[in-house]
Design a protein around this motif. Sequence first.
Motif, PDB file in Angstrom:
ATOM      1  N   TYR A  72      14.539   9.450  -2.090  1.00 28.93           N
ATOM      2  CA  TYR A  72      13.266   9.524  -1.365  1.00 28.93           C
ATOM      3  C   TYR A  72      13.437   8.827  -0.030  1.00 28.93           C
ATOM      4  N   ASP A 127       1.815   1.791  -3.513  1.00 28.64           N
ATOM      5  CA  ASP A 127       0.652   2.276  -4.256  1.00 28.64           C
ATOM      6  C   ASP A 127       0.357   3.741  -3.941  1.00 28.64           C
ATOM      7  N   LEU A 128       0.490   4.121  -2.688  1.00 30.32           N
ATOM      8  CA  LEU A 128       0.262   5.506  -2.287  1.00 30.32           C
ATOM      9  C   LEU A 128       1.270   6.439  -2.954  1.00 30.32           C
ATOM     10  N   ARG A 129       2.521   6.038  -2.971  1.00 30.02           N
ATOM     11  CA  ARG A 129       3.559   6.855  -3.616  1.00 30.02           C
ATOM     12  C   ARG A 129       3.256   7.021  -5.101  1.00 30.02           C
ATOM     13  N   LYS A 130       2.811   5.939  -5.758  1.00 28.57           N
ATOM     14  CA  LYS A 130       2.426   6.018  -7.169  1.00 28.57           C
ATOM     15  C   LYS A 130       1.255   6.975  -7.352  1.00 28.57           C
ATOM     16  N   ALA A 131       0.233   6.848  -6.495  1.00 29.53           N
ATOM     17  CA  ALA A 131      -0.974   7.680  -6.599  1.00 29.53           C
ATOM     18  C   ALA A 131      -0.649   9.156  -6.395  1.00 29.53           C
ATOM     19  N   GLU A 132       0.345   9.440  -5.583  1.00 26.49           N
ATOM     20  CA  GLU A 132       0.763  10.831  -5.342  1.00 26.49           C
ATOM     21  C   GLU A 132       1.611  11.373  -6.487  1.00 26.49           C
ATOM     22  N   GLY A 133       1.913  10.514  -7.470  1.00 27.48           N
ATOM     23  CA  GLY A 133       2.697  10.958  -8.616  1.00 27.48           C
ATOM     24  C   GLY A 133       4.192  10.889  -8.412  1.00 27.48           C
ATOM     25  N   GLY A 134       4.620  10.195  -7.363  1.00 26.00           N
ATOM     26  CA  GLY A 134       6.051  10.073  -7.105  1.00 26.00           C
ATOM     27  C   GLY A 134       6.721   9.154  -8.106  1.00 26.00           C
ATOM     28  N   GLN A 192       0.823  -1.210   0.000  1.00 17.45           N
ATOM     29  CA  GLN A 192       0.000   0.000   0.000  1.00 17.45           C
ATOM     30  C   GLN A 192       0.861   1.266   0.000  1.00 17.45           C
ATOM     31  N   LYS A 222      10.921   8.387   3.718  1.00 16.67           N
ATOM     32  CA  LYS A 222       9.800   8.777   4.569  1.00 16.67           C
ATOM     33  C   LYS A 222       9.644   7.735   5.668  1.00 16.67           C
TER      34      LYS A 222
END
Length: 103
Positions: free
Chosen positions: A70, A31-38, A28, A72
Amino acid sequence: MMFSTEHRHVTQGVMAHVASDLQVLLWQLIDLRKAEGGELDYLQVFSLIYDCKLGRALQRITHTQEVPPYSKSCLYTVSQPVCRTVWVIDSGEYATMLLPDEY
């Protein structure tokens, strides 16, 4: 597409040492990083540290990659916190979650 949700694999080492809810959480986070456009490197690194705060067992997850740089860190409640490093490598055809010594 890198880190497609269709072709994901988990090695025996990860299955043996990382609880399934934590495995799902790591996917997840990608997936979140992808969704944020990273922009994602083919190698995603997760450093997992057991952390105890206020009497609760917490999992500190530091998510890093080299190119582009990157990093986090966050704390999560999981069923079985561990101290491990987990890699997720995308080959172009599929993504594999593995322990570094399985490479």
